[in-house]
Write a protein that holds these residues in place. Sequence first.
Motif, mmCIF file in Angstrom:
data_model
loop_
_atom_site.group_PDB
_atom_site.id
_atom_site.type_symbol
_atom_site.label_atom_id
_atom_site.label_comp_id
_atom_site.label_asym_id
_atom_site.label_seq_id
_atom_site.Cartn_x
_atom_site.Cartn_y
_atom_site.Cartn_z
ATOM 1 N N UNK A 1 29.579 97.647 50.503
ATOM 2 C CA UNK A 1 28.398 98.470 50.429
ATOM 3 C C UNK A 1 28.095 98.881 48.988
ATOM 4 N N UNK A 2 29.101 99.213 48.200
ATOM 5 C CA UNK A 2 28.863 99.638 46.818
ATOM 6 C C UNK A 2 29.623 98.716 45.878
ATOM 7 N N UNK A 3 29.430 98.968 44.611
ATOM 8 C CA UNK A 3 30.198 98.207 43.637
ATOM 9 C C UNK A 3 31.652 98.664 43.659
ATOM 10 N N UNK A 4 32.513 97.879 43.061
ATOM 11 C CA UNK A 4 33.928 98.212 42.974
ATOM 12 C C UNK A 4 34.135 99.051 41.724
ATOM 13 N N UNK A 5 34.814 100.199 41.875
ATOM 14 C CA UNK A 5 35.123 101.057 40.739
ATOM 15 C C UNK A 5 36.590 100.868 40.381
ATOM 16 N N UNK A 6 36.817 100.210 39.255
ATOM 17 C CA UNK A 6 38.150 99.829 38.805
ATOM 18 C C UNK A 6 39.012 101.052 38.499
ATOM 19 N N UNK A 44 32.910 102.334 48.277
ATOM 20 C CA UNK A 44 32.292 103.005 49.428
ATOM 21 C C UNK A 44 31.979 101.951 50.474
ATOM 22 N N UNK A 45 32.477 102.173 51.685
ATOM 23 C CA UNK A 45 32.237 101.234 52.782
ATOM 24 C C UNK A 45 31.630 101.978 53.965
ATOM 25 N N UNK A 46 30.834 101.264 54.757
ATOM 26 C CA UNK A 46 30.187 101.833 55.931
ATOM 27 C C UNK A 46 31.168 101.844 57.100
ATOM 28 N N UNK A 47 31.331 103.004 57.731
ATOM 29 C CA UNK A 47 32.221 103.146 58.879
ATOM 30 C C UNK A 47 31.381 103.032 60.150
ATOM 31 N N UNK A 48 31.666 102.009 60.961
ATOM 32 C CA UNK A 48 30.909 101.789 62.191
ATOM 33 C C UNK A 48 31.144 102.909 63.206
ATOM 34 N N UNK A 49 32.362 103.428 63.266
ATOM 35 C CA UNK A 49 32.698 104.453 64.253
ATOM 36 C C UNK A 49 31.967 105.765 64.015
ATOM 37 N N UNK A 50 31.992 106.249 62.782
ATOM 38 C CA UNK A 50 31.377 107.561 62.510
ATOM 39 C C UNK A 50 29.974 107.445 61.921
ATOM 40 N N UNK A 51 29.493 106.213 61.706
ATOM 41 C CA UNK A 51 28.148 105.982 61.167
ATOM 42 C C UNK A 51 27.931 106.736 59.856
ATOM 43 N N UNK A 52 28.889 106.598 58.952
ATOM 44 C CA UNK A 52 28.826 107.301 57.675
ATOM 45 C C UNK A 52 29.479 106.435 56.603
ATOM 46 N N UNK A 68 43.375 98.728 53.035
ATOM 47 C CA UNK A 68 42.429 99.833 52.878
ATOM 48 C C UNK A 68 43.093 101.139 53.266
ATOM 49 N N UNK A 69 42.829 102.175 52.480
ATOM 50 C CA UNK A 69 43.272 103.520 52.840
ATOM 51 C C UNK A 69 42.234 104.496 52.306
ATOM 52 N N UNK A 70 42.136 105.648 52.935
ATOM 53 C CA UNK A 70 41.194 106.667 52.458
ATOM 54 C C UNK A 70 41.539 107.004 51.013
ATOM 55 N N UNK A 71 40.535 107.125 50.176
ATOM 56 C CA UNK A 71 40.763 107.379 48.754
ATOM 57 C C UNK A 71 41.319 108.783 48.546
ATOM 58 N N UNK A 72 42.572 108.909 48.091
ATOM 59 C CA UNK A 72 43.131 110.235 47.841
ATOM 60 C C UNK A 72 42.493 110.881 46.615
ATOM 61 N N UNK A 73 42.480 112.182 46.597
ATOM 62 C CA UNK A 73 41.821 112.944 45.532
ATOM 63 C C UNK A 73 42.331 112.579 44.136
#
Length: 114
Positions: A1-6, A44-52, A68-73
């Motif tokens: 969905x978005x560009x890759x942020x290195x 940033x990727x589109x989540x089909x389950x939560x539509x966000x 893939x894992x949720x981006x930690x702070x």
Amino acid sequence: MSQKYQLFADQPGQLQQRGMSRRNALMLVKSQTAVTIEGEWLEALWCQECQDTKWYHVRKLDERTYELSAAPRELWQQVAGVVDPQGNPSVGEFTRRHSRLVGCNNIKDFKFVS
């Protein structure tokens, strides 16, 4: 969905976590201000389950396999060119709210004492 942020490493421990020896990590960080971490990025990727849209830490394991894992702070501090979705922690709520307002109606938040 978005560009890759290195991702970039600016501390030896960040390179050691990825398998580099302590000595090599220290020398590399000392010789370069920031070192690109190959095969890892935030996206940033589109989540089909939560539509966000959700931000993920992507790791390329081999030619066809990704992890893939949720981006930690703490990873947001290692990326250039992207804004932390949680906002800058040093900015107060008042300033954050007013930065989103459009127009002149924000004068209502101020109380004038005569």
